[in-house]
Design a protein around this motif. Sequence first.
Motif, short mmCIF file in Angstrom:
data_model
loop_
_atom_site.label_atom_id
_atom_site.label_comp_id
_atom_site.label_asym_id
_atom_site.label_seq_id
_atom_site.Cartn_x
_atom_site.Cartn_y
_atom_site.Cartn_z
N ALA A 72 0.82 -1.21 0.00
CA ALA A 72 0.00 0.00 0.00
C ALA A 72 0.86 1.25 0.00
O ALA A 72 0.56 2.23 -0.71
CB ALA A 72 -0.93 -0.01 1.20
N ALA A 73 1.93 1.26 0.78
CA ALA A 73 2.82 2.42 0.83
C ALA A 73 3.49 2.66 -0.52
O ALA A 73 3.58 3.81 -1.00
CB ALA A 73 3.86 2.23 1.92
N GLU A 79 1.77 6.73 -7.04
CA GLU A 79 0.67 7.58 -7.51
C GLU A 79 0.98 9.07 -7.30
O GLU A 79 0.50 9.92 -8.05
CB GLU A 79 -0.62 7.23 -6.77
N SER A 80 1.76 9.38 -6.28
CA SER A 80 2.01 10.78 -5.96
C SER A 80 2.89 11.48 -6.98
O SER A 80 2.77 12.69 -7.22
CB SER A 80 2.65 10.90 -4.58
N SER A 81 3.84 10.73 -7.58
CA SER A 81 4.77 11.30 -8.56
C SER A 81 5.52 12.51 -8.01
O SER A 81 5.73 13.51 -8.69
CB SER A 81 4.03 11.69 -9.84
N LYS A 231 -6.00 5.21 4.14
CA LYS A 231 -5.69 4.67 2.81
C LYS A 231 -4.77 3.45 2.91
O LYS A 231 -4.95 2.47 2.18
CB LYS A 231 -5.04 5.75 1.94
N LEU A 232 -3.79 3.52 3.79
CA LEU A 232 -2.88 2.39 3.96
C LEU A 232 -3.63 1.15 4.42
O LEU A 232 -3.33 0.02 4.00
CB LEU A 232 -1.78 2.74 4.96
N LEU A 233 -4.61 1.35 5.31
CA LEU A 233 -5.42 0.21 5.77
C LEU A 233 -6.25 -0.40 4.65
O LEU A 233 -6.59 -1.59 4.69
CB LEU A 233 -6.33 0.65 6.91
#
Length: 420
Positions: A72-73, A79-81, A231-233
Amino acid sequence: MATARGLRHLLTCSRWRRGRGEAPQSRALAAVVPGVSQVDNNSDFLGKRPHRRHPGILHLPCVEVPPALAAAAQSLLLESSMPNVEKQVQALTNYLWSRRLPVEPEELQRRAVHLEEKFLENPDLFQVEEKLREAVLRALRKTTYHWQELSYNESLSLVYMAARLDGGFAAVSRAFHEIRARVPEFQPQTLMDFGSGTGSVTWAAHSAWGQSLREYMCVDSSAAMLVLAEKLLKGGSESGEPYVPGVFFRRFLPVSPKVQFDVVVSAFSLSELPSKADRTELVQTLWRKTSHFLILVENGTKAGHCLLMDARDLVLKNKKKQKEEKFSMVILARGSPEEANRWPRITQPVLKRPRHVHCHLCCPDGHMQHAVITARQHGRDLYRCARVSSWGDLLPVITPSESELPLSPAEDPLGVDKEA
């Protein structure tokens, strides 16, 4: 996958050095006293086991971040770029590690008075009071550490996740391992994480007690951090089923004094408070919120150690890639202190020298002790146990309390074996 190897740490660890200005009585703490300290043979602690496997050695496994959390991390970072992620991670890591505590208002006032008195020694330069005040302020700005509160937005939260997710997970896992080893029958049902950040405490607690924990309360003042943790969960997305059930997020502590949790954790959060008064109030509140264990974790620096020692004293006085993660930790439990293990804990790497061993110990009475152990003075069993131990292990020795320690002779204050 990020891992942490050899987490041989302790309930409270830091660096301790002797200074030149020690009093004679404190210097008497510098060696395990022959004839007073002895191996704990009353409990037959060795049995038929070899010295290298004495019961004080922890045998901690390599801690691995759960694959679901690591995946997930990585997904969120891709995605952040963000540009220059590695440089930002290194810069934040260096900043957090070198961070010091904010200067207290009383100390700032004391420094200002001292500077004013110093400037007034030459009254011709500062005949106008306004000029004197400006000179004092300029000097204070140059000599005072400028502490700033960190404000985590979306991008900084991602950088913090990349920098500290694995280390935070490993440090808290080490604390949970200590409780499980000491109290194997303990099965908590509720947990509160103050300053929850990326939620690594929740993942570590689920790995330790997932079969019994039914409620996780994550408290953090940063809305961006709470969104990231959720989000990580959920595998890096805003939808989907969480990997750990029963997790709740909020920005403030529960107000009701009746709300308690079996385990309360504050990891790397005390250092984010601006004053000692704020830290005192928080520690008292967290202690009231726990029904069994309060776990405080900070960076393994002098500042982090001081924070934890203040917190420990506050509670006790009121009651009475593979890498090694350095951290300070204290676990406070409700109950009688007589129930605790009475062996001292090794707080630094053991220095092995010909015919003697240097061990820095945190003794049951709370005092630090630099023990120089030899087979001639302290016996073969203790000497061999010390040689095979690592920092974080318990040394199976009965140590005298401070009141029992004799003052060492001036010509040999450390009481070290002459042959050593």
